[in-house]
Design a protein around this motif. Structure first.
Motif, short mmCIF file in Angstrom:
data_model
loop_
_atom_site.label_atom_id
_atom_site.label_comp_id
_atom_site.label_asym_id
_atom_site.label_seq_id
_atom_site.Cartn_x
_atom_site.Cartn_y
_atom_site.Cartn_z
N ILE A 58 0.84 -1.19 0.00
CA ILE A 58 0.00 0.00 0.00
C ILE A 58 0.88 1.24 0.00
CG2 ILE A 58 -1.81 1.23 1.25
CD1 ILE A 58 -2.64 -1.51 2.40
N GLY A 59 0.84 1.96 -1.11
CA GLY A 59 1.67 3.15 -1.25
C GLY A 59 1.31 4.24 -0.25
N ARG A 60 2.11 5.27 -0.25
CA ARG A 60 1.91 6.34 0.73
C ARG A 60 0.54 7.00 0.58
NH1 ARG A 60 6.17 7.60 3.73
NH2 ARG A 60 8.22 6.83 3.11
N PHE A 61 -0.10 7.21 1.71
CA PHE A 61 -1.37 7.93 1.73
C PHE A 61 -1.44 8.73 3.03
CE2 PHE A 61 -2.18 3.99 3.95
CZ PHE A 61 -3.07 4.30 4.96
N GLU A 62 -2.23 9.78 3.00
CA GLU A 62 -2.37 10.65 4.17
C GLU A 62 -3.62 10.27 4.95
OE1 GLU A 62 -2.21 14.75 3.05
OE2 GLU A 62 -0.24 14.56 2.09
N THR A 63 -3.49 10.24 6.25
CA THR A 63 -4.61 9.89 7.10
C THR A 63 -4.42 10.54 8.47
OG1 THR A 63 -5.92 8.04 7.98
CG2 THR A 63 -3.52 7.76 7.93
N VAL A 64 -5.25 10.15 9.42
CA VAL A 64 -5.16 10.69 10.78
C VAL A 64 -5.06 9.54 11.76
CG1 VAL A 64 -6.33 12.04 12.57
CG2 VAL A 64 -6.50 12.74 10.17
N ARG A 65 -4.14 9.64 12.69
CA ARG A 65 -4.02 8.69 13.78
C ARG A 65 -4.11 9.48 15.09
NH1 ARG A 65 -5.51 5.93 10.45
NH2 ARG A 65 -4.52 4.12 9.46
N CYS A 66 -4.05 8.82 16.22
CA CYS A 66 -4.19 9.54 17.49
C CYS A 66 -3.09 9.14 18.46
CB CYS A 66 -5.57 9.31 18.10
SG CYS A 66 -5.99 7.59 18.41
N THR A 67 -2.74 10.07 19.32
CA THR A 67 -1.69 9.85 20.30
C THR A 67 -2.27 9.26 21.59
OG1 THR A 67 -1.92 12.01 21.36
CG2 THR A 67 -0.52 11.89 19.40
N ARG A 68 -1.39 9.01 22.51
CA ARG A 68 -1.82 8.47 23.81
C ARG A 68 -2.80 9.41 24.50
NH1 ARG A 68 2.20 6.00 28.38
NH2 ARG A 68 0.62 5.55 29.96
N GLU A 69 -2.63 10.72 24.26
CA GLU A 69 -3.51 11.72 24.88
C GLU A 69 -4.77 11.95 24.05
OE1 GLU A 69 -0.22 12.22 24.35
OE2 GLU A 69 0.32 11.70 26.41
N ALA A 70 -5.01 11.07 23.06
CA ALA A 70 -6.18 11.16 22.17
C ALA A 70 -6.15 12.41 21.30
CB ALA A 70 -7.47 11.11 22.99
N VAL A 71 -4.95 12.91 21.03
CA VAL A 71 -4.79 14.07 20.16
C VAL A 71 -4.63 13.58 18.72
CG1 VAL A 71 -3.36 16.06 19.58
CG2 VAL A 71 -3.71 15.42 21.98
N ALA B 179 2.89 4.43 4.82
CA ALA B 179 3.17 3.44 3.79
C ALA B 179 3.17 2.08 4.47
CB ALA B 179 4.50 3.70 3.12
N ILE B 180 2.50 1.10 3.86
CA ILE B 180 2.35 -0.22 4.48
C ILE B 180 2.76 -1.30 3.49
CG2 ILE B 180 0.73 -1.80 5.59
CD1 ILE B 180 -1.01 0.61 6.27
N SER B 181 3.56 -2.26 3.98
CA SER B 181 4.02 -3.37 3.14
C SER B 181 3.74 -4.69 3.83
CB SER B 181 5.53 -3.25 2.87
OG SER B 181 5.84 -2.04 2.22
N PRO B 182 3.40 -5.74 3.06
CA PRO B 182 3.16 -7.06 3.67
C PRO B 182 4.46 -7.68 4.17
CG PRO B 182 3.06 -7.19 1.27
CD PRO B 182 3.16 -5.74 1.60
N LEU B 183 4.37 -8.44 5.25
CA LEU B 183 5.50 -9.20 5.78
C LEU B 183 5.26 -10.68 5.51
CD1 LEU B 183 6.08 -7.49 9.27
CD2 LEU B 183 7.44 -7.22 7.18
N ARG B 184 6.28 -11.37 5.03
CA ARG B 184 6.16 -12.79 4.69
C ARG B 184 7.13 -13.62 5.53
NH1 ARG B 184 3.60 -13.05 -0.47
NH2 ARG B 184 3.45 -10.98 -1.46
N ASN B 185 6.75 -14.86 5.78
CA ASN B 185 7.67 -15.77 6.47
C ASN B 185 8.56 -16.46 5.45
OD1 ASN B 185 6.12 -17.74 5.24
ND2 ASN B 185 5.10 -18.40 7.14
N ALA B 186 9.36 -17.42 5.90
CA ALA B 186 10.32 -18.08 5.01
C ALA B 186 9.64 -18.81 3.86
CB ALA B 186 11.17 -19.07 5.82
#
Length: 217
Positions: A90-103, A110-117
């Protein structure tokens, strides 16, 4: 340094050194880098993630990724997992996340799949970068441009009004030109006075007691 061969890559000592080297790169990154399983459980969390989201590694690892996703954005995670299961990066995209203080914090992700052996997809790695400052500058520029457009539009309207009034009153071109120049000069002087007053009001050296603006610290 000796050349790296396919044989040396299989050497346990070389592999351990390489793993440690890559781990150091991830840990020292200014970006938040984390990994998770396909069911959304956080499995790794670097120092950049600690700084960005406020959770320590011990607090984050083992908890669901929804820890940093606002409720109104949870639908994004379902879509991300579905695409990861198909092996998509998943290529770069803009979004919103939140901190521990809910800010809320604006991030580029950017997200990439992880594979095992065996090549089976077992999770995903995520790189998140704080773009709050970039967006703030963009908003400031947009506001400045909007203000400039507004002022120019008002100024043109005033000039058009002066031309219209002068055209009706003047008996000849020379008189019209002289009166128009005089009015525009007066307008420019008034505008300069207003801008000067605004600058003085914003000057941090101005005496907090107020007054006529002549008192300074």
């Amino acid at each position: 340094m000796s050349p790296v061969s396919l044989h040396s890559l299989s050497d346990p000592h070389f592999s351990a050194d390489t793993t440690a080297w890559l781990a150091a790169i991830v840990e020292d990154s200014t970006d938040a880098i984390l990994s998770k399983t396909l069911d959304g459980t956080i499995t790794s969390w670097n120092a950049g993630a600690e700084r960005l989201f406020g959770y320590s590694r011990e607090e984050a690892v083992g908890r669901p990724i929804s820890l940093i996703i606002p409720e109104e954005r949870l639908h994004e995670e379902a879509d991300i997992v579905a695409r990861l299961r198909l092996g998509e990066r998943i290529g770069r995209f803009e979004t919103v996340r939140c901190t521990r203080e809910a800010v809320p914090v604006h991030v580029e992700v950017a997200i990439s799949p992880l594979r095992n052996a065996d090549g089976t997809i077992i999770g995903a790695s995520t790189i998140a970068r704080d773009i709050s400052e970039r967006l703030r500058h963009a908003n400031e520029q947009a506001l400045l441009l909007s203000e400039m457009k507004h002022r120019v539009k008002n100024l043109l309207s005033i000039v058009q009004g002066l031309i219209s009034i002068g055209g009706r009153r003047a008996d000849d071109v020379q008189t019209f030109t002289e009166e128009l120049n005089a009015r525009i000069t007066s307008l420019a002087a008034a505008q300069s006075l207003v801008l000067h007053s605004e600058d003085r009001a914003d000057d941090p050296r101005r005496d907090p007691r107020g007054g006529d603006g002549t008192l300074w610290r």
